[in-house]
Design a protein around this motif. Structure first.
Motif, PDB file in Angstrom:
ATOM      1  N   ARG A 122       0.840  -1.206   0.000  1.00  0.00           N
ATOM      2  CA  ARG A 122       0.000   0.000   0.000  1.00  0.00           C
ATOM      3  C   ARG A 122       0.870   1.249   0.000  1.00  0.00           C
ATOM      4  O   ARG A 122       0.654   2.174  -0.783  1.00  0.00           O
ATOM      5  N   ALA A 123       1.859   1.302   0.890  1.00  0.00           N
ATOM      6  CA  ALA A 123       2.749   2.464   0.963  1.00  0.00           C
ATOM      7  C   ALA A 123       3.544   2.616  -0.332  1.00  0.00           C
ATOM      8  O   ALA A 123       3.709   3.731  -0.838  1.00  0.00           O
ATOM      9  N   ARG A 124       4.024   1.511  -0.894  1.00  0.00           N
ATOM     10  CA  ARG A 124       4.787   1.567  -2.144  1.00  0.00           C
ATOM     11  C   ARG A 124       3.927   2.166  -3.266  1.00  0.00           C
ATOM     12  O   ARG A 124       4.386   3.018  -4.022  1.00  0.00           O
ATOM     13  N   ASP A 125       2.675   1.742  -3.347  1.00  0.00           N
ATOM     14  CA  ASP A 125       1.768   2.279  -4.369  1.00  0.00           C
ATOM     15  C   ASP A 125       1.566   3.785  -4.193  1.00  0.00           C
ATOM     16  O   ASP A 125       1.585   4.545  -5.161  1.00  0.00           O
ATOM     17  N   LEU A 126       1.378   4.218  -2.945  1.00  0.00           N
ATOM     18  CA  LEU A 126       1.201   5.654  -2.678  1.00  0.00           C
ATOM     19  C   LEU A 126       2.462   6.437  -3.004  1.00  0.00           C
ATOM     20  O   LEU A 126       2.393   7.502  -3.624  1.00  0.00           O
ATOM     21  N   HIS A 127       3.616   5.929  -2.585  1.00  0.00           N
ATOM     22  CA  HIS A 127       4.876   6.630  -2.870  1.00  0.00           C
ATOM     23  C   HIS A 127       5.081   6.748  -4.385  1.00  0.00           C
ATOM     24  O   HIS A 127       5.507   7.801  -4.875  1.00  0.00           O
ATOM     25  N   THR A 128       4.759   5.696  -5.116  1.00  0.00           N
ATOM     26  CA  THR A 128       4.884   5.734  -6.577  1.00  0.00           C
ATOM     27  C   THR A 128       3.922   6.762  -7.161  1.00  0.00           C
ATOM     28  O   THR A 128       4.308   7.572  -8.006  1.00  0.00           O
ATOM     29  N   ARG A 129       2.687   6.749  -6.687  1.00  0.00           N
ATOM     30  CA  ARG A 129       1.680   7.695  -7.199  1.00  0.00           C
ATOM     31  C   ARG A 129       2.108   9.140  -6.970  1.00  0.00           C
ATOM     32  O   ARG A 129       1.870  10.009  -7.808  1.00  0.00           O
ATOM     33  N   PHE A 130       2.743   9.411  -5.850  1.00  0.00           N
ATOM     34  CA  PHE A 130       3.156  10.774  -5.520  1.00  0.00           C
ATOM     35  C   PHE A 130       4.602  11.081  -5.920  1.00  0.00           C
ATOM     36  O   PHE A 130       5.153  12.117  -5.532  1.00  0.00           O
ATOM     37  N   GLY A 131       5.233  10.206  -6.678  1.00  0.00           N
ATOM     38  CA  GLY A 131       6.563  10.474  -7.221  1.00  0.00           C
ATOM     39  C   GLY A 131       7.695  10.417  -6.217  1.00  0.00           C
ATOM     40  O   GLY A 131       8.740  11.039  -6.419  1.00  0.00           O
ATOM     41  N   ARG A 132       7.540   9.656  -5.158  1.00  0.00           N
ATOM     42  CA  ARG A 132       8.579   9.542  -4.126  1.00  0.00           C
ATOM     43  C   ARG A 132       9.537   8.414  -4.507  1.00  0.00           C
ATOM     44  O   ARG A 132       9.331   7.261  -4.171  1.00  0.00           O
ATOM     45  N   THR A 133      10.585   8.772  -5.213  1.00  0.00           N
ATOM     46  CA  THR A 133      11.531   7.772  -5.710  1.00  0.00           C
ATOM     47  C   THR A 133      12.684   7.503  -4.748  1.00  0.00           C
ATOM     48  O   THR A 133      13.493   6.616  -5.006  1.00  0.00           O
ATOM     49  N   ASN A 134      12.763   8.252  -3.667  1.00  0.00           N
ATOM     50  CA  ASN A 134      13.864   8.064  -2.710  1.00  0.00           C
ATOM     51  C   ASN A 134      13.460   7.227  -1.491  1.00  0.00           C
ATOM     52  O   ASN A 134      14.137   7.247  -0.477  1.00  0.00           O
ATOM     53  N   VAL A 135      12.358   6.490  -1.614  1.00  0.00           N
ATOM     54  CA  VAL A 135      11.898   5.603  -0.544  1.00  0.00           C
ATOM     55  C   VAL A 135      11.918   4.168  -1.068  1.00  0.00           C
ATOM     56  O   VAL A 135      11.312   3.879  -2.098  1.00  0.00           O
ATOM     57  N   THR A 136      12.611   3.297  -0.350  1.00  0.00           N
ATOM     58  CA  THR A 136      12.657   1.874  -0.695  1.00  0.00           C
ATOM     59  C   THR A 136      12.012   1.107   0.447  1.00  0.00           C
ATOM     60  O   THR A 136      12.346   1.348   1.616  1.00  0.00           O
ATOM     61  N   LEU A 137      11.090   0.210   0.102  1.00  0.00           N
ATOM     62  CA  LEU A 137      10.338  -0.521   1.121  1.00  0.00           C
ATOM     63  C   LEU A 137      10.632  -2.012   1.066  1.00  0.00           C
ATOM     64  O   LEU A 137      10.823  -2.573  -0.011  1.00  0.00           O
ATOM     65  N   PHE A 138      10.652  -2.628   2.257  1.00  0.00           N
ATOM     66  CA  PHE A 138      10.905  -4.059   2.387  1.00  0.00           C
ATOM     67  C   PHE A 138       9.885  -4.675   3.326  1.00  0.00           C
ATOM     68  O   PHE A 138       9.589  -4.096   4.374  1.00  0.00           O
ATOM     69  N   ALA A 139       9.368  -5.831   2.961  1.00  0.00           N
ATOM     70  CA  ALA A 139       8.494  -6.613   3.834  1.00  0.00           C
ATOM     71  C   ALA A 139       9.365  -7.668   4.509  1.00  0.00           C
ATOM     72  O   ALA A 139       9.758  -8.655   3.878  1.00  0.00           O
ATOM     73  N   ARG A 140       9.719  -7.397   5.754  1.00  0.00           N
ATOM     74  CA  ARG A 140      10.546  -8.327   6.534  1.00  0.00           C
ATOM     75  C   ARG A 140      10.500  -7.917   7.996  1.00  0.00           C
ATOM     76  O   ARG A 140       9.971  -6.871   8.343  1.00  0.00           O
ATOM     77  N   ASP A 141      11.116  -8.724   8.819  1.00  0.00           N
ATOM     78  CA  ASP A 141      11.184  -8.451  10.248  1.00  0.00           C
ATOM     79  C   ASP A 141      12.087  -7.241  10.483  1.00  0.00           C
ATOM     80  O   ASP A 141      13.265  -7.257  10.115  1.00  0.00           O
ATOM     81  N   GLY A 142      11.544  -6.216  11.094  1.00  0.00           N
ATOM     82  CA  GLY A 142      12.307  -5.000  11.346  1.00  0.00           C
ATOM     83  C   GLY A 142      13.480  -5.184  12.277  1.00  0.00           C
ATOM     84  O   GLY A 142      14.415  -4.382  12.255  1.00  0.00           O
ATOM     85  N   HIS A 143      13.473  -6.242  13.100  1.00  0.00           N
ATOM     86  CA  HIS A 143      14.624  -6.503  13.971  1.00  0.00           C
ATOM     87  C   HIS A 143      15.902  -6.684  13.162  1.00  0.00           C
ATOM     88  O   HIS A 143      16.990  -6.388  13.641  1.00  0.00           O
ATOM     89  N   GLU A 144      15.761  -7.166  11.932  1.00  0.00           N
ATOM     90  CA  GLU A 144      16.917  -7.401  11.064  1.00  0.00           C
ATOM     91  C   GLU A 144      17.439  -6.123  10.417  1.00  0.00           C
ATOM     92  O   GLU A 144      18.557  -6.092   9.919  1.00  0.00           O
ATOM     93  N   GLY A 145      16.605  -5.074  10.387  1.00  0.00           N
ATOM     94  CA  GLY A 145      16.983  -3.874   9.658  1.00  0.00           C
ATOM     95  C   GLY A 145      17.093  -4.191   8.179  1.00  0.00           C
ATOM     96  O   GLY A 145      16.475  -5.132   7.683  1.00  0.00           O
ATOM     97  N   VAL A 146      17.895  -3.420   7.474  1.00  0.00           N
ATOM     98  CA  VAL A 146      18.138  -3.654   6.049  1.00  0.00           C
ATOM     99  C   VAL A 146      19.620  -3.368   5.805  1.00  0.00           C
ATOM    100  O   VAL A 146      20.007  -2.304   5.328  1.00  0.00           O
ATOM    101  N   PRO A 147      20.492  -4.334   6.137  1.00  0.00           N
ATOM    102  CA  PRO A 147      21.935  -4.096   6.061  1.00  0.00           C
ATOM    103  C   PRO A 147      22.424  -3.751   4.662  1.00  0.00           C
ATOM    104  O   PRO A 147      23.356  -2.956   4.514  1.00  0.00           O
ATOM    105  N   GLU A 148      21.806  -4.305   3.644  1.00  0.00           N
ATOM    106  CA  GLU A 148      22.271  -4.066   2.278  1.00  0.00           C
ATOM    107  C   GLU A 148      22.036  -2.635   1.800  1.00  0.00           C
ATOM    108  O   GLU A 148      22.596  -2.215   0.793  1.00  0.00           O
ATOM    109  N   GLN A 149      21.259  -1.845   2.523  1.00  0.00           N
ATOM    110  CA  GLN A 149      21.000  -0.456   2.141  1.00  0.00           C
ATOM    111  C   GLN A 149      21.756   0.541   3.021  1.00  0.00           C
ATOM    112  O   GLN A 149      21.751   1.732   2.736  1.00  0.00           O
ATOM    113  N   GLY A 150      22.371   0.082   4.110  1.00  0.00           N
ATOM    114  CA  GLY A 150      23.064   0.965   5.044  1.00  0.00           C
ATOM    115  C   GLY A 150      24.424   1.380   4.523  1.00  0.00           C
ATOM    116  O   GLY A 150      24.796   1.046   3.408  1.00  0.00           O
ATOM    117  N   PRO A 151      25.161   2.141   5.298  1.00  0.00           N
ATOM    118  CA  PRO A 151      24.874   2.550   6.669  1.00  0.00           C
ATOM    119  C   PRO A 151      23.916   3.748   6.711  1.00  0.00           C
ATOM    120  O   PRO A 151      23.773   4.481   5.739  1.00  0.00           O
TER     121      PRO A 151
END
Length: 188
Positions: free
Chosen positions: A89-118
Motif C-alpha cells: 500500500r505504501a509503495r503504491d502511494l509513494h509511486t503515485r506521488f513520485g517519491r523515488t527516494n523511498v525503498t520498502l521491504f516486507a521483513r522483520d524490522g529486527h533485522e533492519g536492512v543491512p544491504e541499504q546501510g549505513p
C-alpha cells in the motif's frame, strides 16, 4: 507560529496526509502514528537533506513520505514492515506521488536492512523488547536513533528513547520521555 521546526512544518504542508492515513472509504488506517508524535519525533531526529534513514514500521506510509521530503532528492529512506500488505500500500502511494527516494521491504524490522546501510538516522515506530544490535551495526558513528521502548510488562507502558551511535558500535542514551522527544533532546 508552528510548534514544529520550519523543515518539518514545510514537509507537513506538502504531504497529503489523508491520502496516506485514510483508506479509500474514508476510514483510518489502523497502523498510523499520530501526526503530533510523528512531527515531534522527526524534529528530534534532525533529518537533513542527503541523509540515509532507516524506518522500522512502515505503517500507513505517512511518516515515510515526510522523511522522503526531509532527506530530499539526494537522500534515501529505507522502510521495513512485517506486514506485506502495508508495504505494498505504501509503495503504491509513494509511486503515485513520485517519491523515488523511498525503498520498502516486507521483513522483520529486527533485522533492519543491512544491504541499504549505513544509516545516518534510525526511527522505529514499533516497540521491541530491546533495541536490536543490528540497528546499531547498520548505522554510522554519530547516527541518531529514536525508538519506542517498553518500560514494564503492562500494556502500552512505553517511552520514547533517543540515543546516538558511538564509534564503538554502541549506544549513548540522550533522552527518555513518555511524552515524545521534542523537549528532551539536549545532550547531557
Amino acid at each position: 507560529m508552528s510548534q514544529y521546526s520550519p523543515r518539518v512544518t514545510a514537509a507537513l504542508s506538502v504531504v497529503d496526509e489523508d491520502a496516506y492515513t485514510l483508506d479509500p472509504d474514508g476510514s483510518p488506517v489502523t497502523q498510523t502514528t499520530s501526526t503530533r508524535l510523528i512531527a515531534s519525533t522527526l524534529d528530534s531526529l534532525d533529518v537533513r537533506p542527503g541523509m540515509s534513514v532507516l524506518e522500522i514500521g512502515t505503517g500507513s506510509g505517512f511518516s515515510g513520505v515526510l522523511l522522503s521530503e526531509l532527506v530530499g532528492s539526494t537522500g534515501a529512506v529505507v522502510s521495513v514492515d512485517v506486514v506485506p500488505g502495508l508495504v505494498e500500500r505504501a509503495r503504491d502511494l509513494h509511486t503515485r506521488f513520485g517519491r523515488t527516494n523511498v525503498t520498502l521491504f516486507a521483513r522483520d524490522g529486527h533485522e533492519g536492512v543491512p544491504e541499504q546501510g549505513p544509516y545516518d538516522r534510525v526511527v522505529a515506530w514499533t516497540t521491541p523488547e530491546t533495541i536490536p544490535h543490528t540497528w546499531v551495526e547498520q548505522s554510522r558513528s554519530g547516527a541518531l536513533m529514536i525508538a519506542l521502548v517498553e518500560l514494564g510488562g503492562l500494556v502500552k507502558t512505553h517511552a520514547v528513547m533517543a540515543a546516538e551511535v558511538t564509534d564503538e558500535q554502541g549506544l549513548t542514551g540522550l533522552a527518555l520521555s513518555r511524552e515524545g522527544t521534542s523537549r528532551c533532546m539536549a545532550r547531557a
